[in-house]
Design an enzyme around this catalytic site. Sequence first.
Site, mmCIF file in Angstrom:
data_model
loop_
_atom_site.group_PDB
_atom_site.id
_atom_site.type_symbol
_atom_site.label_atom_id
_atom_site.label_comp_id
_atom_site.label_asym_id
_atom_site.label_seq_id
_atom_site.Cartn_x
_atom_site.Cartn_y
_atom_site.Cartn_z
ATOM 1 N N PRO A 26 18.051 14.992 -11.864
ATOM 2 C CA PRO A 26 16.641 15.357 -11.655
ATOM 3 C C PRO A 26 16.551 16.711 -10.971
ATOM 4 O O PRO A 26 17.255 16.959 -9.993
ATOM 5 C CB PRO A 26 16.122 14.242 -10.735
ATOM 6 C CG PRO A 26 17.344 13.690 -10.061
ATOM 7 C CD PRO A 26 18.471 13.864 -11.037
ATOM 8 N N ALA A 60 11.879 14.883 -9.390
ATOM 9 C CA ALA A 60 11.155 14.147 -8.356
ATOM 10 C C ALA A 60 9.659 14.227 -8.644
ATOM 11 O O ALA A 60 9.081 15.318 -8.682
ATOM 12 C CB ALA A 60 11.457 14.743 -6.987
ATOM 13 N N GLN A 103 12.478 10.188 -11.788
ATOM 14 C CA GLN A 103 12.715 9.936 -10.364
ATOM 15 C C GLN A 103 11.358 9.874 -9.660
ATOM 16 O O GLN A 103 10.605 10.854 -9.685
ATOM 17 C CB GLN A 103 13.558 11.062 -9.771
ATOM 18 C CG GLN A 103 13.925 10.809 -8.317
ATOM 19 C CD GLN A 103 14.722 11.953 -7.717
ATOM 20 O OE1 GLN A 103 14.253 13.084 -7.665
ATOM 21 N NE2 GLN A 103 15.917 11.666 -7.242
ATOM 22 N N TYR A 186 13.899 12.832 2.022
ATOM 23 C CA TYR A 186 12.505 12.513 1.709
ATOM 24 C C TYR A 186 12.125 11.159 2.328
ATOM 25 O O TYR A 186 12.932 10.539 3.025
ATOM 26 C CB TYR A 186 12.279 12.604 0.192
ATOM 27 C CG TYR A 186 12.493 14.034 -0.267
ATOM 28 C CD1 TYR A 186 11.648 15.053 0.179
ATOM 29 C CD2 TYR A 186 13.579 14.397 -1.057
ATOM 30 C CE1 TYR A 186 11.851 16.372 -0.173
ATOM 31 C CE2 TYR A 186 13.794 15.730 -1.421
ATOM 32 C CZ TYR A 186 12.932 16.708 -0.972
ATOM 33 O OH TYR A 186 13.141 18.032 -1.292
ATOM 34 N N ARG A 234 18.561 6.875 -5.895
ATOM 35 C CA ARG A 234 19.413 7.980 -5.478
ATOM 36 C C ARG A 234 19.519 7.905 -3.961
ATOM 37 O O ARG A 234 18.511 7.744 -3.268
ATOM 38 C CB ARG A 234 18.827 9.320 -5.907
ATOM 39 C CG ARG A 234 19.911 10.395 -5.953
ATOM 40 C CD ARG A 234 19.412 11.695 -6.513
ATOM 41 N NE ARG A 234 20.454 12.294 -7.346
ATOM 42 C CZ ARG A 234 20.583 13.604 -7.541
ATOM 43 N NH1 ARG A 234 19.729 14.438 -7.002
ATOM 44 N NH2 ARG A 234 21.541 14.076 -8.301
ATOM 45 N N ARG A 328 22.851 22.070 -11.804
ATOM 46 C CA ARG A 328 22.703 23.503 -12.039
ATOM 47 C C ARG A 328 23.428 23.984 -13.285
ATOM 48 O O ARG A 328 22.925 24.841 -14.012
ATOM 49 C CB ARG A 328 23.185 24.275 -10.793
ATOM 50 C CG ARG A 328 22.218 24.135 -9.625
ATOM 51 C CD ARG A 328 22.866 24.486 -8.318
ATOM 52 N NE ARG A 328 23.859 23.495 -7.906
ATOM 53 C CZ ARG A 328 24.547 23.542 -6.781
ATOM 54 N NH1 ARG A 328 24.371 24.546 -5.951
ATOM 55 N NH2 ARG A 328 25.416 22.590 -6.487
HETATM 56 C C1 LIG Z 1 16.336 23.548 -9.152
HETATM 57 C C2 LIG Z 1 16.812 22.255 -8.544
HETATM 58 C C3 LIG Z 1 15.916 21.224 -8.358
HETATM 59 C C4 LIG Z 1 16.332 20.005 -7.829
HETATM 60 N N1 LIG Z 1 15.439 18.971 -7.731
HETATM 61 C C5 LIG Z 1 15.880 17.746 -7.396
HETATM 62 C C6 LIG Z 1 15.032 16.618 -7.522
HETATM 63 O O1 LIG Z 1 13.909 16.697 -8.021
HETATM 64 N N2 LIG Z 1 15.513 15.418 -7.100
HETATM 65 C C7 LIG Z 1 16.781 15.279 -6.609
HETATM 66 O O2 LIG Z 1 17.173 14.168 -6.234
HETATM 67 N N3 LIG Z 1 17.621 16.330 -6.536
HETATM 68 C C8 LIG Z 1 17.217 17.532 -6.950
HETATM 69 N N4 LIG Z 1 18.089 18.577 -6.979
HETATM 70 C C9 LIG Z 1 19.512 18.315 -6.710
HETATM 71 C C10 LIG Z 1 20.251 18.060 -8.029
HETATM 72 O O3 LIG Z 1 19.757 16.908 -8.681
HETATM 73 C C11 LIG Z 1 21.763 17.879 -7.793
HETATM 74 O O4 LIG Z 1 21.991 16.736 -7.021
HETATM 75 C C12 LIG Z 1 22.373 19.078 -7.083
HETATM 76 O O5 LIG Z 1 21.965 20.292 -7.667
HETATM 77 C C13 LIG Z 1 23.898 19.000 -7.091
HETATM 78 O O6 LIG Z 1 24.399 18.894 -8.403
HETATM 79 P P1 LIG Z 1 24.961 20.212 -9.182
HETATM 80 O O7 LIG Z 1 26.084 20.765 -8.327
HETATM 81 O O8 LIG Z 1 25.471 19.672 -10.499
HETATM 82 O O9 LIG Z 1 23.852 21.167 -9.330
HETATM 83 C C14 LIG Z 1 17.683 19.823 -7.455
HETATM 84 C C15 LIG Z 1 18.585 20.876 -7.610
HETATM 85 C C16 LIG Z 1 18.168 22.079 -8.169
HETATM 86 C C17 LIG Z 1 19.176 23.165 -8.375
#
Ligand SMILES: Cc1cc2nc3c(=O)[nH]c(=O)nc-3n(C[C@H](O)[C@H](O)[C@H](O)COP(=O)(O)O)c2cc1C
Length: 367
Positions: A26, A60, A103, A186, A234, A328
């Site tokens: 998410p 989210a 989510q 949160y 989560r 990402r």
């Molecule tokens: C632009 C962006 C928005 C995110 N929004 C959420 C979100 O809405 N809910 C959530 O649980 N984590 C959110 N995250 C965290 C990601 O879901 C993920 O857990 C985090 O980026 C680590 O994983 P990665 O290394 O593959 O990016 C967000 C991350 C990024 C970069």
Amino acid sequence: MTTTSRLFQPMTLNGLTLANRIIIAPMCQYSATEGLAGDWHRMHLGKLGSNGAGLLIIEATGVSPEGRITPGCLGLWNDGQAEALRETIRATRTFGKTSFGIQLSHAGRKGSHDAPFNGGRRLPTGAGGWETPAPSAIAFQSSDANPPFAMSREDMDKVKDDFASAARRAVSIGIELIELHMAHGYLLHQFLSPLANQRTDSYGGTLENRMRFPLEVFRAVRENTPATLPVGIRISATDWVEGGWSESDTLALCRQLKTMGCDFFHVSSGGLSPDQKIPAAPGYQVAFAASVKKETGVPTIAVGLITEPAQAERILAEEDADLIAVGRRMLSEPHWPWRAAAELQGKIHVPAQYLRAVPGDQDIAIR
Ligand SMILES: Cc1cc2nc3c(=O)[nH]c(=O)nc-3n(C[C@H](O)[C@H](O)[C@H](O)COP(=O)(O)O)c2cc1C
């Protein structure tokens, strides 16, 4: 051609079978107006929702206006928002084979902020911001000008109802999986952590008391969704702060949720305190997923700096997790699942229009 890749094996979560173990994490887009999905979401979800991943978890999504992180967050507190989201993902669901989850979230004391790409500042009440509810009147940062207010029992009942209503709306538009946001500092995480929850009633103090409200919310959502629809959470496995929420607390919570019909655990970390010290490195949260999986036997998602197909495959081969979420890297490389299929000899759904672009080996593609 058959594959031995674990990443490309199907996976069943309750009544939902995913085509493979790749999950799009998410990710907030801060691009909604009054909680409504619009053009940006159509592009973003259209692109990612047709890349062949087994599951896309929509960002989210606020269960109430004050449950949003920013004024641009998606919402599901009214039927108009549900219809906008249904329409936004309609075409993608026609052409893609990726399942859609969502989510559901309440930001609590981390609400009322500007989008990160606008500076991420706290928005004052009356200037686009709002009063933020929290377990206790403790601000995320001591410098926060307007601290949150401590929720009453009525406030808590409303949040519980809001989660249940949002879940019903998600189901009504064909969302196939629900993830409750209990991570990243949160509202539900705020109840869990002794750093944010200093209540003196039956919702604060002991671990059992701090878990009570998040468990009530989970129960309300579980009871308001079809029994076969996967509902999971989560979780931040640790606050990364001495005296905060810990890995052993996480295991206690997950054991309890398992008895209540929780279908998956998505294991992240941090986000509750500005004092956190996160040792970010490739796969730095995988060990937490592994202990949750080992403790509960419930399907577990690993996430966090998992960027390479071989790395994802290794995590599954070592049975540290059942599913892999990518955040990402999925934005910078939206066809990551194609590359993974090429590197691991997996099969992936590719829309007919794109079949000629599948890198190198047509054998990896299914239509
Ligand atoms: C632009 C962006 C928005 C995110 N929004 C959420 C979100 O809405 N809910 C959530 O649980 N984590 C959110 N995250 C965290 C990601 O879901 C993920 O857990 C985090 O980026 C680590 O994983 P990665 O290394 O593959 O990016 C967000 C991350 C990024 C970069």
